[in-house]
Design a protein around this motif. Structure first.
Motif, short mmCIF file in Angstrom:
data_model
loop_
_atom_site.label_atom_id
_atom_site.label_comp_id
_atom_site.label_asym_id
_atom_site.label_seq_id
_atom_site.Cartn_x
_atom_site.Cartn_y
_atom_site.Cartn_z
N TRP A 87 0.96 -1.27 0.03
CA TRP A 87 -0.07 -0.01 -0.10
C TRP A 87 1.00 1.20 0.14
O TRP A 87 1.84 1.24 0.78
CB TRP A 87 -0.93 -0.04 1.24
N VAL A 88 0.73 2.15 -0.84
CA VAL A 88 1.49 3.18 -1.16
C VAL A 88 0.81 4.88 -1.10
O VAL A 88 -0.28 5.01 -1.64
CB VAL A 88 1.92 3.35 -2.55
N GLY A 89 0.94 5.56 0.02
CA GLY A 89 0.50 6.74 0.01
C GLY A 89 1.08 7.77 -0.51
O GLY A 89 2.44 7.85 -0.49
N THR A 90 0.48 8.41 -1.38
CA THR A 90 1.17 9.64 -2.32
C THR A 90 0.49 10.90 -2.27
O THR A 90 -0.65 10.97 -1.55
CB THR A 90 0.91 9.03 -3.68
N SER A 91 0.67 11.69 -3.12
CA SER A 91 0.38 13.02 -3.13
C SER A 91 -0.98 13.11 -4.10
O SER A 91 -1.61 14.21 -4.24
CB SER A 91 1.38 14.09 -3.79
N ASP A 92 -1.39 11.93 -4.60
CA ASP A 92 -2.53 11.85 -5.34
C ASP A 92 -3.35 10.56 -5.27
O ASP A 92 -3.84 9.76 -6.06
CB ASP A 92 -2.30 11.74 -6.99
N GLY A 93 -3.44 10.24 -3.91
CA GLY A 93 -4.45 9.21 -3.47
C GLY A 93 -3.64 7.95 -2.89
O GLY A 93 -2.38 8.11 -2.56
N LEU A 94 -4.32 6.82 -2.84
CA LEU A 94 -3.61 5.64 -2.29
C LEU A 94 -3.52 4.53 -3.36
O LEU A 94 -4.62 4.18 -3.94
CB LEU A 94 -4.46 5.17 -0.97
N ASP A 95 -2.49 3.86 -3.37
CA ASP A 95 -2.35 2.93 -4.40
C ASP A 95 -1.78 1.69 -3.65
O ASP A 95 -1.47 1.28 -2.47
CB ASP A 95 -1.11 3.14 -5.18
N ARG A 96 -2.54 0.37 -4.35
CA ARG A 96 -2.27 -0.88 -3.95
C ARG A 96 -1.84 -1.63 -4.96
O ARG A 96 -2.34 -1.93 -5.92
CB ARG A 96 -3.60 -1.55 -3.60
N LEU A 97 -0.64 -2.24 -4.65
CA LEU A 97 0.03 -3.29 -5.83
C LEU A 97 -0.17 -4.65 -5.21
O LEU A 97 0.30 -5.44 -4.15
CB LEU A 97 1.68 -2.88 -5.76
N ASP A 98 -1.00 -5.40 -6.08
CA ASP A 98 -1.37 -6.78 -5.79
C ASP A 98 -0.03 -7.66 -6.11
O ASP A 98 0.46 -7.53 -7.26
CB ASP A 98 -2.57 -7.25 -6.58
N VAL A 99 0.64 -8.36 -5.24
CA VAL A 99 2.01 -9.02 -5.48
C VAL A 99 1.69 -10.15 -6.33
O VAL A 99 2.46 -10.65 -6.83
CB VAL A 99 2.41 -9.54 -4.13
N LYS A 100 0.60 -10.57 -6.43
CA LYS A 100 0.28 -12.00 -7.36
C LYS A 100 0.10 -11.70 -8.71
O LYS A 100 0.77 -12.19 -9.69
CB LYS A 100 -0.97 -12.70 -6.88
N THR A 101 -0.65 -10.55 -9.06
CA THR A 101 -1.06 -10.08 -10.37
C THR A 101 -0.11 -8.93 -10.74
O THR A 101 0.03 -8.69 -12.13
CB THR A 101 -2.46 -9.70 -10.56
N GLN A 102 0.71 -8.59 -9.97
CA GLN A 102 1.45 -7.18 -10.32
C GLN A 102 0.73 -6.19 -10.79
O GLN A 102 1.14 -5.13 -11.64
CB GLN A 102 2.54 -7.59 -11.23
N LYS A 103 -0.76 -5.96 -10.36
CA LYS A 103 -1.55 -4.91 -10.87
C LYS A 103 -1.66 -3.91 -9.62
O LYS A 103 -1.92 -4.32 -8.75
CB LYS A 103 -2.80 -5.62 -11.35
N PHE A 104 -1.78 -2.57 -10.29
CA PHE A 104 -2.12 -1.41 -9.36
C PHE A 104 -3.35 -1.22 -9.00
O PHE A 104 -4.33 -1.24 -10.25
CB PHE A 104 -1.16 -0.30 -9.56
N THR A 105 -3.97 -0.98 -8.21
CA THR A 105 -5.22 -0.38 -7.80
C THR A 105 -5.37 1.03 -7.24
O THR A 105 -4.42 0.92 -6.26
CB THR A 105 -6.25 -1.22 -6.99
N HIS A 106 -6.16 1.85 -7.93
CA HIS A 106 -6.10 3.50 -7.30
C HIS A 106 -7.18 3.82 -6.44
O HIS A 106 -8.24 3.47 -6.83
CB HIS A 106 -5.64 4.31 -8.31
N TYR A 107 -6.86 4.41 -5.01
CA TYR A 107 -8.18 4.96 -4.60
C TYR A 107 -7.85 6.50 -4.46
O TYR A 107 -6.58 6.83 -3.98
CB TYR A 107 -8.19 4.37 -3.16
#
Length: 240
Positions: A87-107
């Protein structure tokens, strides 16, 4: 000034080199995190998220100009959940990197949706012992609901000392301690018949804090459970 690695005897220095695409992406380092697989993640201020490889002594870059990556190149905070997702806190929301699929989800914040992230500036992220994901923002504390993919928001009207959250840690008892621009808030979480109750206790300069303001990301829990919170006038050390 880049990134320094100390092995107990000597320092190794990593600096951005424009002619080397595997060098560290930026010399402005804001966050460092080791995940459960012993990967070292490095958040920069302006060039995204880096994954360090000790074997090749190089960095893999995750940047906002990539189609499957983070949304912002300004990385403030990093955490890992029970499944090993980042889970990555940024200046433009919260991102989640799925380690299995290597896909990012943005909130991110949606002003028309009260169950969305309260602010896109996410300065602190904590994964607690219950499996909860907490995101501290410039506009309150957010609790992520994995089933509905939505957020429960806590603000001053709910007992939080101040809506501007700059640091956050979980103590050995499972309480969430929150550094703000006005002092410290302690969130105690209790379970009752399958639901959770939340109660804030707040601390200010009158309780012995170094000042009302605390510094971004400057909080730490030791192995024995002591808490450290730092601000412009020094730091506080205490057993919760």
């Amino acid at each position: 000034g880049g990134l320094d690695l100390y092995d107990g005897k000597t320092f190794r220095h990593f600096r951005h080199n424009p002619s080397n695409p595997t060098s560290i992406a930026d010399d402005r380092i804001w966050s460092i995190f080791e995940d459960s697989r012993h990967n070292i993640w490095v958040g920069t201020l302006g060039a995204g998220l880096d994954l360090y490889s000790d074997e090749t002594n190089s960095f893999k870059h995750f940047q906002s100009n990539d189609s499957n990556s983070i949304r912002s190149n300004y990385i403030f905070s990093l955490a890992e959940d029970n499944e090993g997702n980042l889970w990555v806190g940024t200046s433009d929301g919260l991102d989640r990197l799925d380690v299995k699929t290597q896909k990012f989800t943005h909130y991110q914040n949606n002003p028309h949706d009260k169950s969305s992230l309260s602010s896109n500036i996410v300065l602190a992220v904590v994964h607690d012992r219950r499996g909860m994901i907490w995101a501290g923002t410039r506009e309150g504390l957010n609790l992520f609901d994995p089933k509905s993919k939505s957020f429960k928001v806590f603000k001053t009207e709910d007992g939080l000392l101040d809506n501007s959250i700059v640091s956050m840690v979980e103590d050995k008892q499972g309480n969430i301690w929150i550094g703000t621009s006005m002092g410290l808030s302690c969130l105690k979480i209790s379970e009752n018949s399958g639901s959770y109750n939340f109660k804030f206790t707040n601390y200010t300069e009158a309780d012995g804090l170094q000042g009302k303001e605390f510094n971004q990301g400057a909080a730490y829990v030791t192995r024995r459970g002591e808490l450290f919170f730092a601000g412009p006038n020094g730091f506080n050390r205490f057993m919760p």
